[in-house]
Design an enzyme around this catalytic site. Structure first.
Site, PDB file in Angstrom:
ATOM      1  CD1 TRP A  10      -2.107  -2.080   0.182  1.00  0.00           C
ATOM      2  CD2 TRP A  10      -2.994  -1.412   2.122  1.00  0.00           C
ATOM      3  NE1 TRP A  10      -3.147  -2.939   0.478  1.00  0.00           N
ATOM      4  CE2 TRP A  10      -3.716  -2.556   1.665  1.00  0.00           C
ATOM      5  CE3 TRP A  10      -3.374  -0.834   3.321  1.00  0.00           C
ATOM      6  CZ2 TRP A  10      -4.780  -3.112   2.379  1.00  0.00           C
ATOM      7  CZ3 TRP A  10      -4.441  -1.387   4.040  1.00  0.00           C
ATOM      8  CH2 TRP A  10      -5.137  -2.508   3.564  1.00  0.00           C
ATOM      9  CE  LYS A  11       4.459   1.012  -4.450  1.00  0.00           C
ATOM     10  NZ  LYS A  11       5.046   1.435  -5.688  1.00  0.00           N
ATOM     11  CG  HIS A  95       9.663  -1.420  -2.961  1.00  0.00           C
ATOM     12  ND1 HIS A  95       9.731  -0.272  -3.722  1.00  0.00           N
ATOM     13  CD2 HIS A  95       8.594  -2.111  -3.417  1.00  0.00           C
ATOM     14  CE1 HIS A  95       8.732  -0.271  -4.590  1.00  0.00           C
ATOM     15  NE2 HIS A  95       8.025  -1.381  -4.429  1.00  0.00           N
ATOM     16  CD  GLU A 167       8.111  -5.040  -6.799  1.00  0.00           C
ATOM     17  OE1 GLU A 167       6.896  -5.155  -6.890  1.00  0.00           O
ATOM     18  OE2 GLU A 167       8.654  -4.163  -6.106  1.00  0.00           O
ATOM     19  N   GLY A 173       4.700   1.291 -11.031  1.00  0.00           N
ATOM     20  CA  GLY A 173       3.916   2.522 -11.027  1.00  0.00           C
ATOM     21  C   GLY A 173       3.830   3.211 -12.378  1.00  0.00           C
ATOM     22  N   GLY A 235      -0.192  -0.166  -6.925  1.00  0.00           N
ATOM     23  CA  GLY A 235      -1.395   0.637  -7.172  1.00  0.00           C
ATOM     24  C   GLY A 235      -2.695  -0.150  -7.151  1.00  0.00           C
TER      25      GLY A 235
HETATM   26  C1  PEP Z   1       5.435  -2.040  -6.226  1.00  0.00           C
HETATM   27  O1  PEP Z   1       5.758  -0.915  -5.906  1.00  0.00           O
HETATM   28  O2  PEP Z   1       5.826  -3.001  -5.535  1.00  0.00           O
HETATM   29  C2  PEP Z   1       4.605  -2.214  -7.401  1.00  0.00           C
HETATM   30  C3  PEP Z   1       4.640  -3.355  -7.993  1.00  0.00           C
HETATM   31  O3  PEP Z   1       3.865  -1.126  -7.829  1.00  0.00           O
HETATM   32  P1  PEP Z   1       2.785  -1.095  -9.035  1.00  0.00           P
HETATM   33  O4  PEP Z   1       1.976  -2.361  -8.953  1.00  0.00           O
HETATM   34  O5  PEP Z   1       1.949   0.121  -8.752  1.00  0.00           O
HETATM   35  O6  PEP Z   1       3.545  -1.007 -10.308  1.00  0.00           O
END
Ligand code: PEP
Length: 251
Positions: A10-11, A95, A167, A173, A235
């Site tokens: 959820w950041k 992250h 990632e 994002g 997101g």
């Molecule tokens: C994240 O920050 O771990 C991520 C995957 O973000 P998003 O799904 O918004 O790209």
């Protein structure tokens, strides 16, 4: 067979009441879901309220970071015991936003991973390349350095207790999801790196997620890949319906 895991990051979004409402919505919609394993990672200050809101649901609680020391003069930091006290079972580490915005190093990720394991938390260790690094053909080199240094000194038993999330930074994002084949190639490479540091049982058992622009309309194709064992979702985890669809691999 690896049990899939879907984790929501959820950041730094929403107030406690928003986190509570989101958790209540998830609890209502995911009451009977037992697979995949589901984890949500709210901001620190919302962890207690989210734990309450999720009581009795299969959804687990994770944090977005942790400090490696047990206690003391570390202003602003949160310890593993504090996370467990509030009900966390998982913690996201390394992250890209922490690496690239907060200057977190491989050594920090390593110390945090060891501390989380020692405490009995499940670390979700993130790795991933920048767009420039991919364009220079250095994706595997970056991933290898992050894995080798970030997971240095971990035994096979330790590795069997962690989750890795690939990632690509260019996908986070941005709405630009990696093609399932692209993600699969890197996840397979990560599994090979784990094999070189452990044994086939550990490498076959470790869960390697994909994260970066995961949405209801791309989760099914991503999950169809052999080495993608789940997703770390940013997101799209902030809205009940989209997260529920991702958990169910439907659009
Ligand atoms: C994240 O920050 O771990 C991520 C995957 O973000 P998003 O799904 O918004 O790209």
């Amino acid at each position: 067979m690896r049990a899939p895991l879907i984790a929501g990051n959820w950041k730094m979004n929403g107030l406690v009441r928003d986190a509570q409402a989101l958790a209540q919505g998830l609890r209502a919609r995911l009451e009977k879901d037992s697979a995949p394993e589901i984890v949500v990672c709210p901001p620190f200050l919302a962890l207690a309220a989210v734990r309450e809101a999720l009581a009795g649901s299969p959804v687990k609680l994770g944090a977005q970071d942790v400090h490696w020391e047990a206690k003391g003069a570390y202003t602003g930091e949160i310890s593993t015991a504090m996370l467990q006290d509030v009900g966390c079972t998982h913690v996201i580490l390394g992250h890209s936003e922490r690496r690239h915005i907060m200057g977190e190093t491989h050594e920090h990720v390593n110390r945090k991973t060891r501390a989380a394991l020692a405490a009995g938390l499940t670390p979700i260790v993130c790795v991933g390349e920048l767009l420039e690094e991919r364009n220079m053909g250095d994706t595997n080199g970056v991933i290898e350095r992050q894995i080798v240094k970030g997971l240095e000194g971990l035994s096979a038993a330790d590795l069997s207790r962690i989750v890795i999330a690939y990632e690509p930074v260019w996908a986070i994002g941005t709405g630009k999801v990696a093609a399932p084949r692209q993600a699969e190639e890197v996840n397979r490479f990560i599994r090979k790196l784990v094999l070189q540091r452990s044994d086939s049982r550990t490498a076959e058992g470790i869960r390697i997620l994909y994260g970066g622009a995961v949405k209801p309309d791309n989760i099914k194709d991503l999950m169809a890949e052999e080495d993608i064992d789940g997703a770390l979702v940013g997101g799209a985890s902030l809205e009940v319906e989209s997260f529920v669809k991702i958990v169910r691999y439907t659009s």
